[in-house]
Design an enzyme around this catalytic site. Structure first.
Site, PDB file in Angstrom:
ATOM      1  N   LYS A  74     -14.722  -7.861  -7.692  1.00  0.00           N
ATOM      2  CA  LYS A  74     -13.931  -8.709  -8.595  1.00  0.00           C
ATOM      3  C   LYS A  74     -13.244  -9.831  -7.801  1.00  0.00           C
ATOM      4  CE  LYS A  74     -10.861  -8.462 -12.537  1.00  0.00           C
ATOM      5  NZ  LYS A  74      -9.978  -7.645 -13.381  1.00  0.00           N
ATOM      6  N   ASP A  75     -12.742  -9.476  -6.606  1.00  0.00           N
ATOM      7  CA  ASP A  75     -12.116 -10.496  -5.756  1.00  0.00           C
ATOM      8  C   ASP A  75     -13.142 -11.522  -5.274  1.00  0.00           C
ATOM      9  OD1 ASP A  75      -9.614  -9.517  -6.058  1.00  0.00           O
ATOM     10  OD2 ASP A  75      -9.439  -8.602  -4.089  1.00  0.00           O
ATOM     11  N   SER A 117      -0.440  -1.141  -6.073  1.00  0.00           N
ATOM     12  CA  SER A 117      -0.237  -2.311  -6.918  1.00  0.00           C
ATOM     13  C   SER A 117       0.494  -1.935  -8.199  1.00  0.00           C
ATOM     14  CB  SER A 117      -1.587  -2.927  -7.291  1.00  0.00           C
ATOM     15  OG  SER A 117      -2.239  -3.397  -6.150  1.00  0.00           O
ATOM     16  N   GLU A 167       5.336 -33.790  -0.951  1.00  0.00           N
ATOM     17  CA  GLU A 167       4.117 -33.272  -1.529  1.00  0.00           C
ATOM     18  C   GLU A 167       4.429 -32.573  -2.852  1.00  0.00           C
ATOM     19  OE1 GLU A 167       1.424 -34.605  -0.147  1.00  0.00           O
ATOM     20  OE2 GLU A 167       0.546 -32.866   0.829  1.00  0.00           O
ATOM     21  N   HIS A 197       0.806  -1.213   0.000  1.00  0.00           N
ATOM     22  CA  HIS A 197       0.000   0.000   0.000  1.00  0.00           C
ATOM     23  C   HIS A 197       0.843   1.268   0.000  1.00  0.00           C
ATOM     24  CE1 HIS A 197      -4.139  -1.798   1.183  1.00  0.00           C
ATOM     25  NE2 HIS A 197      -3.474  -2.559   0.339  1.00  0.00           N
TER      26      HIS A 197
END
Lengths: 404, 250
Positions: free
Chosen positions: A242-243, A218, A286, A214
């Protein structure tokens, strides 16, 4: 109605005047100016945060029923699966949540690689991200040991044995990690403690990651800085919705796996209780560790393999300086764009050979792929920045069309 | 790790690689639960329980399964108590401190066939008969694998030395320590079904799939609802997303 609404507002203001939580949220999650051109690849950051939360919540519930003792661990997992109300659901979410956390984080990282999100002024943001990845790996590895199945035990044996490759003090370090002379009860109980502790450290680093994010905002698909307010939109409602759409879509896939193929990503051997006298035919970690496992085994020398494996992650810390190009987005870097895809394929090939036995052709493939992994970062990227001619950058995010 | 253990590990590793190649891939059989929304065939699983009790239970345990959970196969409490009563279990110490045997009941777990690990080993030529509770999940393609294995006993090819074991084309290394357990007509089914070898094996595998995954039916039916809900929710969020973002384009 009107007066109660007014009262609510009064209470919120009263609190906010003393503890500015509301204005903090408004500043960093509602009004927070975000580039208007983020594509779906920017969904994966918030998704990663969501899966971290899922892991912590399901993990805390599981810890109430789990017993960290070599004689009871395996049985206590079966107790969760059979006797605890919806225990099977909680455990399957936790098991597969780990895998999905890694899927999401790997996509998030590759997005950063493609769009140059690690470049100035976001180097520390990138560093904090790698730190999260390292903590995740430690947490996931120790979590996989807890069911005390065959793969738990032998995976722990192989990985902890890596530290014995350190010259002179290696054996002492390994014994110190084990709390004894082999992987045993002290190892299990300390792994349990650390598996519980590390996720909260991850939360701490995530907070720093977000603070760093922040600070400069972005990155975006064009990789250019915002020129003015016309290039930004408020986070809410545009990116919250959107998220949410992305989250809902991801959850559909996640729960399809949880409910219909919960053991698909696991290994059947881990449903066999740990037996220190019986080595499984193939010891495989894994899936999310396979590329690094391949690098480890590609080097014929044990110490060399360990160094190569850790270097494969630590080289990422140097990336902001190894990539000498000033242009962020691969959209405007024709050669880097190709190298990015080759590197992605290289990583997938490494994951694939990591799942194969270390013999014959697989060794040769793993060596070529390992060599290329380091070639990409240490040779190609530094040189590319000097020779590559980028396509012209658009003037601003609001007017990208002009550059076309 | 000293040189001896290292060479032992390498040897056993190499051996398992060579031998793993010789095992046939299990034959694919359409069980009632094979499809994503399939269910456990309760009648078949009940017959499988009978096969387990009358044949397998003399060597193999089912330690993670409680008798009470047999309600999941459609038995009521009285029936379960009668099933459990066939087995003797250690009681709590009495007032003299002696541990006596009593009949198992509804709330007990399946009684182990041997007193301890070593007793199980010595009774079986040194090969411990593994617990079957999780066998279907503990093997790749477990249900088909166990079915193929139980049907896969044949004479060893000429010149193949099975040592103390038995030849089985589906076993890794082709040598299995367990003699062929089922031949057909090993049990007399209470529901009159013809107890052919394949019938017995299919029933047993259905039962063992249930012991491995007692959650299977709940999981699948809940999953269907969850996926349906998420699908609708995803569409709603997508439409909201389009609606909200359309204001930007103006």
């Amino acid at each position: 109605m009107a007066s109660s609404k007014k009262n609510t507002k009064g209470i919120i203001n009263w609190i906010d005047y003393r503890l500015p939580v509301v204005s903090f949220l408004k500043h960093s999650a509602v009004d927070y100016p975000t580039p208007r051109n983020l594509n779906y690849w920017w969904n994966f950051g918030s998704l990663a945060g969501f899966f971290l939360l899922v892991q912590i919540i399901t993990g805390v519930i599981l810890s109430m029923h789990y017993t960290a003792h070599v004689d009871h661990a395996f049985d206590s997992i079966e107790h969760i699966m059979r006797n605890v109300n919806h225990g099977w659901l909680i455990r399957y979410i936790h098991m597969n949540g780990a895998s999905f956390f890694f899927i999401v984080v790997y996509i998030h990282i590759f997005r950063g690689l493609y769009y140059g999100s690690y470049k100035a002024p976001r180097e520390l943001l990138w560093w904090l991200g790698i730190l999260i990845l390292l903590l995740m790996m430690a947490t996931a590895f120790m979590g996989y040991v807890l069911p005390w199945g065959q793969m738990s035990f032998w995976g722990a044996t192989v990985i902890t044995n890596l530290f014995s490759a350190i010259p002179l003090i290696g054996d002492s370090i390994t014994q110190w990690l084990w709390g004894g002379y082999s992987v045993d009860n002290p190892t299990l109980s300390r792994f349990y403690t650390l598996h519980f502790l590390l996720p909260f450290l991850i939360v701490g680093v995530v907070v720093l990651h977000i603070v760093a994010l922040h600070t400069h905002g972005s990155n975006n698909p064009l990789g250019i800085d915002r020129k003015g307010p016309q290039d930004s939109i408020p986070f809410h409602p545009f990116y919250t919705i959107k998220d949410l759409f992305g989250l809902s879509f991801a959850l559909t896939i996640f729960f399809a796996v949880v409910f219909f193929a919960p053991d698909f990503l696991g290994h059947p051997d881990n449903y066999i209780p740990a037996d220190p006298l019986k080595t499984p035919a193939h010891i495989v970690p894994e899936w999310y560790f396979l590329p690094f496992y391949a690098i480890l085994r590609a080097i014929p020398d044990k110490l060399g393999g360990v160094i190569a494996m850790f270097s494969a992650i630590f080289v990422l810390f140097l990336l902001p300086w190894l990539d000498t190009s000033k242009v962020r987005s691969a959209t405007f870097r024709p050669i880097y764009k190709i190298l990015f895809w080759i590197f992605l394929i290289d990583a997938i090939v490494l994951g694939w050979v990591g799942s194969k036995p270390a013999e014959g052709i697989y060794i040769i493939i793993s060596r070529i792929a390992t060599l290329y992994y380091f070639l990409h970062f240490l040779i190609l990227l530094p040189l590319l920045g000097k020779f590559e001619r980028n396509r012209p950058l658009p003037e601003s995010i609001g007017k990208p069309v002009l550059a076309e | 790790m000293n040189l001896f253990t290292l060479s032992f590990l390498i040897l056993s590793f190499t051996f398992s690689l060579i031998s793993a190649d010789k095992a046939l891939k299990p034959e694919q059989y359409p069980f009632s639960f094979s499809k994503p929304l399939g269910k456990i065939d309760k009648n078949s699983a009940q017959r499988g329980l009978q096969v387990y009790i009358e044949v397998c239970a003399s060597c193999h345990g089912l330690k993670h399964v409680a008798y009470r959970s047999l309600e999941g196969l459609g038995y009521n409490k009285d029936q379960i108590n009668r099933i459990a009563a066939q087995f003797q279990i250690d009681d709590l110490p009495n007032e003299e401190g002696e541990i006596l045997k009593r009949e198992a009941i509804y709330s007990d777990y399946f009684v182990e066939p041997y007193e301890n690990y070593n007793a199980a080993k010595v009774a079986n030529n040194g090969a411990y008969p593994p617990d079957l509770s999780l066998m279907v999940k503990a093997r790749k393609d477990g249900a088909n694998y166990i079915r193929s294995l139980l049907l896969g006993y044949t004479d060893a090819p000429v010149g193949f030395d099975v040592g103390e074991g038995y030849y089985n084309k589906y076993m890794a290394g082709n040598v299995i320590a367990m003699p062929q357990p089922l031949y057909g007509d090993d049990v007399e089914y209470k529901d009159g079904t013809n107890a052919s070898l394949e019938q017995e094996v299919n029933d047993l595998v259905t039962f063992l799939t249930w012991t491995s995954m007692p959650d299977l039916e709940d999981r699948r039916s809940a999953g269907l609802k969850v996926i349906f809900f998420l699908f609708i929710m995803t569409i709603v969020f997508y439409l909201s997303y389009r609606k909200i973002w359309s204001e930007l384009k103006k």
